[in-house]
Design an enzyme around this catalytic site. Structure first.
Site, PDB file in Angstrom:
ATOM      1  CE  LYS A  52      -2.756   0.867   3.598  1.00 14.92           C
ATOM      2  NZ  LYS A  52      -3.891   1.234   4.445  1.00 14.92           N
ATOM      3  CB  SER A  53       3.918   2.217   1.934  1.00 18.83           C
ATOM      4  OG  SER A  53       3.419   1.983   3.221  1.00 18.83           O
ATOM      5  N   GLY A  67      -5.189   7.635   6.005  1.00 23.15           N
ATOM      6  CA  GLY A  67      -4.346   8.601   6.706  1.00 23.15           C
ATOM      7  C   GLY A  67      -3.072   8.901   5.932  1.00 23.15           C
ATOM      8  NE  ARG A 103      -5.530   7.536  11.358  1.00 18.97           N
ATOM      9  CZ  ARG A 103      -4.853   6.772  10.514  1.00 18.97           C
ATOM     10  NH1 ARG A 103      -5.461   6.257   9.476  1.00 18.97           N
ATOM     11  NH2 ARG A 103      -3.575   6.520  10.707  1.00 18.97           N
ATOM     12  CD  GLN A 127       0.598   7.916   7.967  1.00 20.77           C
ATOM     13  OE1 GLN A 127       0.012   8.709   8.698  1.00 20.77           O
ATOM     14  NE2 GLN A 127       0.040   6.803   7.549  1.00 20.77           N
ATOM     15  CG  ASP A 133       0.929   0.044   9.758  1.00 15.44           C
ATOM     16  OD1 ASP A 133       0.343   0.748  10.611  1.00 15.44           O
ATOM     17  OD2 ASP A 133       1.309   0.497   8.666  1.00 15.44           O
ATOM     18  CE  LYS A 170       0.075   3.394  12.782  1.00 20.25           C
ATOM     19  NZ  LYS A 170       0.624   3.799  11.477  1.00 20.25           N
ATOM     20  NE  ARG A 219      -4.563  -0.370  13.526  1.00 17.85           N
ATOM     21  CZ  ARG A 219      -3.972  -0.117  12.375  1.00 17.85           C
ATOM     22  NH1 ARG A 219      -2.660  -0.014  12.311  1.00 17.85           N
ATOM     23  NH2 ARG A 219      -4.679   0.037  11.278  1.00 17.85           N
ATOM     24  NE  ARG A 229      -2.249  -1.969   8.938  1.00 19.32           N
ATOM     25  CZ  ARG A 229      -1.869  -2.321   7.711  1.00 19.32           C
ATOM     26  NH1 ARG A 229      -1.892  -3.584   7.348  1.00 19.32           N
ATOM     27  NH2 ARG A 229      -1.463  -1.398   6.859  1.00 19.32           N
TER      28      ARG A 229
END
EC number: 2.5.1.19
Length: 442
Positions: free
Chosen positions: A21-22, A93, A121, A169, A319, A346, A350, A396
């Site tokens: 994804k990144s 995000g 967020r 990020q 993650d 996140k 989480r 997740r």
């Protein structure tokens, strides 16, 4: 949407997990800003990456997509156009935080919105340093959440920024803003975090200097350069692979092969942590694809033991912790995680959400300010009972508790699983092929 899982004991086979994804996000961003045509193969067709793709289309970039093949006709560093509407980042995000750096340097005003989860967020962690560079950024409410409005036509100046907390990020956002800033932007990270931005900038011909420090890195780049289009093959995602790794390790009959997974050293904390716990994980066919190391990951059933997770590995597995918590419950002895306050901001908190779910399934755990202690029940055939899990629309969390069904004595129902499509659209299909008894209920 919800998942219903009845217990199973087998998790086997060769499975091509979702693309990274990144790297998918960044390929769209850099390809759009480059001179020339960028071709991307094995692009993640998940909602998050598609939010990034749509945002750049909304800013006038011609992007053609044929399944997982994407062609981007770059407009250069100063070619983006004012969007006709708010840019909707969905659940992503990464899209919002990285784009805020790019948008801060544009000549036009822009507003980014998101879904209910993203709208909770915190965005001030990027907004504050961007303001130091001269950007005009407004977040919403006391907590500095989306929508984010950025006023165009500002002149950015390079800053020297020591990040208070390791975050790829935030680092990436400032490096992207630095592409347009006057002078040399310097970002110091207190711990090493994923470096896809630095690697991809280099692949697009931009000079980035990375100097290792005692713990983290110092990253420098001069503003005013250009990006040159290149071809990118996106490797399979290690975060998505983590669910299959843990499943293969905890299943009584586990044996999985995951081909061509990205094993960037800033992302392999999950492999290191699972190996420290005793997991049988081997890497085969290691090679480089577009500046990123890849390998086939092979995992077999393993007897796991609890550990104190080394602090230096925490940012490298940030993650993957939800599914590492499932592995910890299936280990003998206690597992202790500290230094993971980032997990509280996140898609959900989480640490708390995982702890609530683990307790529902009969696991003894204690929430700490910056982590958790989990008392494993690895000596038992059945580690988890049955129960109903609220995943708070966090993909997740949903996938992690699905994996728990391999050591459960009764049915597990997971509510709010529609966000799995953001990062791993065919998760349910693949895990059923591997051996999970999973039913998707709409």
């Amino acid at each position: 949407m919800k998942y219903k899982l009845t217990p199973s004991t087998t998790f086997t086979g060769t499975h091509k997990v979702a693309p990274d994804k990144s790297i998918s996000h960044r390929s769209i961003m850099f390809g759009s800003l480059a001179n020339g045509v960028t071709r991307v193969t094995n692009f993640l067709e998940g909602e998050d990456a598609l939010s990034t793709l749509q945002a750049f289309r909304d800013m006038g970039v011609q992007i053609e997509r044929d399944g997982d093949k994407v062609t981007i006709y770059g407009v250069g560093m100063n070619g983006l156009k004012a969007p006709q509407r708010e840019l909707d980042m969905g659940n992503s995000g990464t899209s919002m935080r990285l784009l805020s750096g790019i948008l801060s340097a544009q000549s036009f005003d822009s507003t980014m919105t998101g879904d209910p989860s993203l709208s909770k967020r915190p965005m001030e962690r990027v907004a504050k340093p961007l303001r130091q560079m001269g950007a005009v950024v407004a977040t919403t409410g006391d907590k500095g959440t989306p929508p984010m409005t950025i006023t165009g036509g500002q002149t950015l100046s390079a800053i020297h920024y020591e990040m208070p907390m390791a975050s790829a990020q935030v680092k990436s956002c400032l490096l992207l803003a630095g592409l347009w800033a006057k002078g040399e932007t310097v970002v110091i990270e207190p711990e090493i975090t994923r470096d896809h931005t630095e690697r991809m900038l280099t692949a697009f011909g931009y000079d980035v200097k990375v100097t290792p420090l005692q713990n983290g890195n110092e990253i420098r780049l001069m503003g005013g350069g250009t990006l040159t289009a290149c071809d990118i093959e996106v490797p399979a995602d290690i975060s998505s692979s983590a669910f299959f790794m843990v499943a293969g390790a905890i299943a009584s009959n586990g044996d999985v092969v995951l081909p061509k997974v990205g094993i960037n050293p800033t992302r392999t904390g999950v492999i290191d942590i699972l190996r420290l716990m005793g997991a049988d994980i081997t890497l085969e066919n290691q090679t480089l694809v577009g500046g990123e190391p890849v390998a086939d990951i092979c995992v077999k059933s393993s007897k796991l033991h609890g550990i104190e997770i080394p602090l230096h590995l925490v940012p490298l597995a940030i993650d993957e912790f939800p599914v590492i918590f499932i592995a910890s419950a299936c280990a003998t002895g206690k597992t202790i995680l500290r230094g993971a306050e980032e997990l509280r901001v996140k898609e959900s908190d989480r640490i708390q959400v995982m702890a609530d779910g683990l307790k529902t399934l009969g696991i003894d755990c204690t929430v700490l300010d910056d982590g958790i202690e989990i008392v494993g029940k690895g000596e038992s055939e059945f580690v988890f009972g049955g129960g109903e899990i609220e995943c708070h629309h966090d993909h997740r969390i949903a996938m992690s508790f699905a994996v728990a069904s391999l050591r459960a004595s009764d049915e597990i129902v997971i509510n709010g699983t529609e966000t799995v499509a953001t990062s791993f659209p065919n998760f349910a299909k693949l895990v059923k092929e591997a051996g999970l008894n999973l039913e998707v209920v709409e």
